[in-house]
Design an enzyme around this catalytic site. Structure first.
Site, PDB file in Angstrom:
ATOM      1  CB  VAL A   1      -5.187 -35.888 -62.862  1.00  0.00           C
ATOM      2  CG1 VAL A   1      -5.975 -37.142 -63.209  1.00  0.00           C
ATOM      3  CG2 VAL A   1      -3.692 -36.159 -62.987  1.00  0.00           C
TER       4      VAL A   1
ATOM      5  CB  CYS B   1       1.284 -41.691 -65.739  1.00  0.00           C
ATOM      6  SG  CYS B   1       2.372 -40.938 -64.517  1.00  0.00           S
TER       7      CYS B   1
ATOM      8  CG  HIS C   1       5.307 -39.412 -68.118  1.00  0.00           C
ATOM      9  ND1 HIS C   1       5.334 -38.039 -67.969  1.00  0.00           N
ATOM     10  CD2 HIS C   1       4.892 -39.921 -66.918  1.00  0.00           C
ATOM     11  CE1 HIS C   1       4.942 -37.729 -66.733  1.00  0.00           C
ATOM     12  NE2 HIS C   1       4.665 -38.845 -66.085  1.00  0.00           N
TER      13      HIS C   1
HETATM   14  P1  NAP Z   1      -2.729 -31.051 -58.758  1.00  0.00           P
HETATM   15  O1  NAP Z   1      -2.727 -30.402 -60.087  1.00  0.00           O
HETATM   16  O2  NAP Z   1      -1.843 -30.510 -57.700  1.00  0.00           O
HETATM   17  O3  NAP Z   1      -4.252 -31.087 -58.222  1.00  0.00           O
HETATM   18  C1  NAP Z   1      -4.587 -31.592 -56.966  1.00  0.00           C
HETATM   19  C2  NAP Z   1      -6.100 -31.626 -56.830  1.00  0.00           C
HETATM   20  O4  NAP Z   1      -6.443 -32.272 -55.606  1.00  0.00           O
HETATM   21  C3  NAP Z   1      -6.734 -30.246 -56.789  1.00  0.00           C
HETATM   22  O5  NAP Z   1      -7.997 -30.310 -57.385  1.00  0.00           O
HETATM   23  C4  NAP Z   1      -6.849 -30.007 -55.297  1.00  0.00           C
HETATM   24  O6  NAP Z   1      -7.871 -29.078 -54.988  1.00  0.00           O
HETATM   25  C5  NAP Z   1      -7.273 -31.387 -54.848  1.00  0.00           C
HETATM   26  N1  NAP Z   1      -7.018 -31.577 -53.423  1.00  0.00           N
HETATM   27  C6  NAP Z   1      -5.842 -31.497 -52.770  1.00  0.00           C
HETATM   28  N2  NAP Z   1      -6.029 -31.708 -51.460  1.00  0.00           N
HETATM   29  C7  NAP Z   1      -7.342 -31.921 -51.282  1.00  0.00           C
HETATM   30  C8  NAP Z   1      -8.156 -32.192 -50.152  1.00  0.00           C
HETATM   31  N3  NAP Z   1      -7.646 -32.297 -48.931  1.00  0.00           N
HETATM   32  N4  NAP Z   1      -9.485 -32.364 -50.343  1.00  0.00           N
HETATM   33  C9  NAP Z   1     -10.023 -32.249 -51.572  1.00  0.00           C
HETATM   34  N5  NAP Z   1      -9.297 -31.997 -52.689  1.00  0.00           N
HETATM   35  C10 NAP Z   1      -7.970 -31.831 -52.538  1.00  0.00           C
HETATM   36  O7  NAP Z   1      -2.344 -32.587 -58.847  1.00  0.00           O
HETATM   37  P2  NAP Z   1      -2.639 -33.617 -60.060  1.00  0.00           P
HETATM   38  O8  NAP Z   1      -1.470 -33.677 -60.945  1.00  0.00           O
HETATM   39  O9  NAP Z   1      -3.974 -33.363 -60.636  1.00  0.00           O
HETATM   40  O10 NAP Z   1      -2.632 -34.989 -59.261  1.00  0.00           O
HETATM   41  C11 NAP Z   1      -3.550 -35.265 -58.248  1.00  0.00           C
HETATM   42  C12 NAP Z   1      -3.346 -36.706 -57.791  1.00  0.00           C
HETATM   43  O11 NAP Z   1      -3.661 -37.588 -58.855  1.00  0.00           O
HETATM   44  C13 NAP Z   1      -1.914 -37.063 -57.388  1.00  0.00           C
HETATM   45  O12 NAP Z   1      -1.633 -36.722 -56.052  1.00  0.00           O
HETATM   46  C14 NAP Z   1      -1.890 -38.538 -57.623  1.00  0.00           C
HETATM   47  O13 NAP Z   1      -2.389 -39.245 -56.526  1.00  0.00           O
HETATM   48  C15 NAP Z   1      -2.821 -38.710 -58.805  1.00  0.00           C
HETATM   49  N6  NAP Z   1      -2.050 -38.772 -60.056  1.00  0.00           N
HETATM   50  C16 NAP Z   1      -1.952 -39.965 -60.637  1.00  0.00           C
HETATM   51  C17 NAP Z   1      -1.250 -40.098 -61.779  1.00  0.00           C
HETATM   52  C18 NAP Z   1      -1.092 -41.426 -62.363  1.00  0.00           C
HETATM   53  O14 NAP Z   1       0.022 -41.783 -62.591  1.00  0.00           O
HETATM   54  N7  NAP Z   1      -2.163 -42.151 -62.657  1.00  0.00           N
HETATM   55  C19 NAP Z   1      -0.622 -39.052 -62.373  1.00  0.00           C
HETATM   56  C20 NAP Z   1      -0.720 -37.821 -61.783  1.00  0.00           C
HETATM   57  C21 NAP Z   1      -1.454 -37.700 -60.606  1.00  0.00           C
HETATM   58  P3  NAP Z   1      -7.560 -27.546 -54.639  1.00  0.00           P
HETATM   59  O15 NAP Z   1      -7.683 -26.799 -55.948  1.00  0.00           O
HETATM   60  O16 NAP Z   1      -8.653 -27.197 -53.713  1.00  0.00           O
HETATM   61  O17 NAP Z   1      -6.216 -27.456 -54.047  1.00  0.00           O
HETATM   62  O1  3JN Z   2       5.318 -37.938 -61.239  1.00  0.00           O
HETATM   63  C1  3JN Z   2       4.639 -38.400 -62.152  1.00  0.00           C
HETATM   64  O2  3JN Z   2       4.955 -38.241 -63.336  1.00  0.00           O
HETATM   65  C2  3JN Z   2       3.437 -39.189 -61.843  1.00  0.00           C
HETATM   66  C3  3JN Z   2       2.950 -38.881 -60.481  1.00  0.00           C
HETATM   67  C4  3JN Z   2       2.114 -39.629 -59.835  1.00  0.00           C
HETATM   68  C5  3JN Z   2       1.772 -39.340 -58.460  1.00  0.00           C
HETATM   69  C6  3JN Z   2       2.007 -38.070 -57.940  1.00  0.00           C
HETATM   70  C7  3JN Z   2       1.711 -37.806 -56.617  1.00  0.00           C
HETATM   71  C8  3JN Z   2       1.188 -38.770 -55.809  1.00  0.00           C
HETATM   72  C9  3JN Z   2       1.221 -40.332 -57.657  1.00  0.00           C
HETATM   73  C10 3JN Z   2       0.902 -41.655 -58.251  1.00  0.00           C
HETATM   74  O3  3JN Z   2      -0.014 -41.701 -59.062  1.00  0.00           O
HETATM   75  O4  3JN Z   2       1.525 -42.659 -57.932  1.00  0.00           O
HETATM   76  C11 3JN Z   2       0.949 -40.044 -56.320  1.00  0.00           C
HETATM   77  C12 3JN Z   2       0.384 -41.051 -55.410  1.00  0.00           C
HETATM   78  O5  3JN Z   2      -0.817 -41.273 -55.485  1.00  0.00           O
HETATM   79  O6  3JN Z   2       1.106 -41.609 -54.595  1.00  0.00           O
END
Ligand code: NAP
Ligand code: 3JN
Length: 337
Positions: free
Chosen positions: A19, A133, A246
């Site tokens: 993201v 999302c 999605h």
């Molecule tokens: P991802 O590809 O696994 O990336 C996670 C990111 O968070 C990486 O940049 C990671 O950095 C960083 N991170 C993890 N732990 C950390 C910490 N303790 N301190 C600082 N940075 C840290 O995951 P993603 O798909 O981008 O999703 C990340 C988050 O966005 C999810 O957990 C969720 O909360 C949110 N999200 C929301 C939606 C939505 O529906 N709106 C969709 C997807 C995700 P490193 O490279 O250092 O590990």
């Molecule tokens: O699984 C998906 O398609 C969307 C994932 C969202 C997500 C993944 C990890 C943690 C979330 C979210 O946005 O609700 C979280 C979270 O923040 O709880």
């Protein structure tokens, strides 16, 4: 509150993730007025770099001191990080736009989809939440129908791509495909089962009710964004072996009857919606069409013949863009406008 400036210091927390990377791309693409970009991640990625506007910018480790001089902080590093650091960033003077579930249901925090409830931004106190999302794409398509005919009940089944789980899950799908095509048994690490050539009716944790947390997000977030606690929502969320995009099969029951044609007319001019509904010519939304696009695609609009006032729709969007990064940047654009 965000002071008016010609350009802003923008921190991206989780800048190395699926993201976060999309956020940086969308900021550049939409020419958001960035003075300084501050990419933040964990110590694992600190010292690496991200590209922005043709320059390599060093990734810094997220600490409590990361937000001095930051105007806007886009968070996508998971709920634990948001719960701890969003208040610190807000206290340091930044406006936080948080992509995690941490603050979404907090009464003091607006949960915003710009096409649906931009007015809710007026009440923010430093933290603004970006919805899940699956909720975002559904409410963009349903709000115009709700305004016209009052939705009483939504039955939704999602088909969610692996990019929703993050970078490691995208790699896992690729590795499993390679293994299987080489007649080797894959070893799932991110998911509890093989995702390649499979579907898992399991997103986020199971609750004692038998629903998953992801399924309950669709209920609670929809009610909050639409500002209507009476809407009933029941959801089944499924992970499918698709990289990006999605899809959702959505059935709605409305107070006033809406024909499929009326719904098509309404959706043809709805903000953020692209009507893609000509089944006779095999035109219907698919994740491959939606990948890299900003719009929420809607097709397969049919009257539900099993009830007097029902419609079926098929809704598809790029989960990393409108489902996460784009929605967050659109919120930031409203704040600086
Ligand atoms: P991802 O590809 O696994 O990336 C996670 C990111 O968070 C990486 O940049 C990671 O950095 C960083 N991170 C993890 N732990 C950390 C910490 N303790 N301190 C600082 N940075 C840290 O995951 P993603 O798909 O981008 O999703 C990340 C988050 O966005 C999810 O957990 C969720 O909360 C949110 N999200 C929301 C939606 C939505 O529906 N709106 C969709 C997807 C995700 P490193 O490279 O250092 O590990
Ligand atoms: O699984 C998906 O398609 C969307 C994932 C969202 C997500 C993944 C990890 C943690 C979330 C979210 O946005 O609700 C979280 C979270 O923040 O709880």
């Amino acid at each position: 509150m965000l002071k008016k400036k010609s350009s802003y210091n923008v921190a991206v927390v989780g800048a190395t993730g699926a993201v976060g990377a999309e956020m940086i791309e969308v900021l550049e693409e939409r020419k958001f007025p960035v003075d300084k970009l501050i990419p933040l991640a964990s110590s694992r990625s600190a010292g690496g770099s991200v590209s922005f506007q043709g320059r390599e910018i060093t990734v810094q480790e997220l600490t409590t001191d990361s937000f001095a001089d930051v105007d806007v902080a886009l968070f996508s590093a998971g709920s634990d990080v948001s719960r701890e650091f969003a208040p610190i960033a807000a206290k340091a003077g930044a406006v936080v736009i948080d992509n995690s579930a941490a603050w979404r249901m907090d009464k003091e925090v607006p949960l915003v989809v710009p096409e649906v409830n931009p007015h809710d931004l007026n009440s923010h106190r430093g933290i603004i939440a970006n919805p899940n999302c699956s909720t975002i794409q559904m409410v963009v398509a349903l709000k115009p129908l709700h305004d016209e005919a009052r939705i009483k009940r939504i039955v939704v089944t999602t088909f969610q791509s692996v990019s929703g789980t993050g970078k490691e899950a995208m790699d896992e799908l690729m590795e499993e495909c390679k293994a299987l095509l080489g007649f080797r048994q894959p070893e799932p690490k991110v998911y509890p089962h093989q995702i390649a050539f499979n579907c898992l009716p399991h997103i986020d944790e199971f609750l004692p009710t038998g629903y998953t947390k992801e399924e309950m997000k669709l209920l609670h977030e929809t009610r909050k964004i639409m500002g209507d606690p009476s809407i009933q929502v029941t959801a089944t969320t499924v992970r499918v072996p698709v990289y990006i995009g999605h899809s959702e099969s959505v059935n709605i029951e409305t107070q006033r009857k809406l024909s499929a044609n009326e719904a098509r007319v309404i959706l043809s001019t709805a903000p953020g919606v692209q009507l893609y509904d000509d089944p006779a010519h095999a035109i219907y939304p698919m994740p491959l069409d939606a990948t890299g696009k900003d719009e929420v695609y809607v097709g397969r609009i049919r009257e539900d013949e099993s009830i007097p006032n029902g419609l079926n729709l098929w809704i598809v969007a790029d989960n990393l863009r409108k489902g996460a990064a784009l929605n967050a940047v659109q919120i930031a654009e409203l704040l600086v406008r």
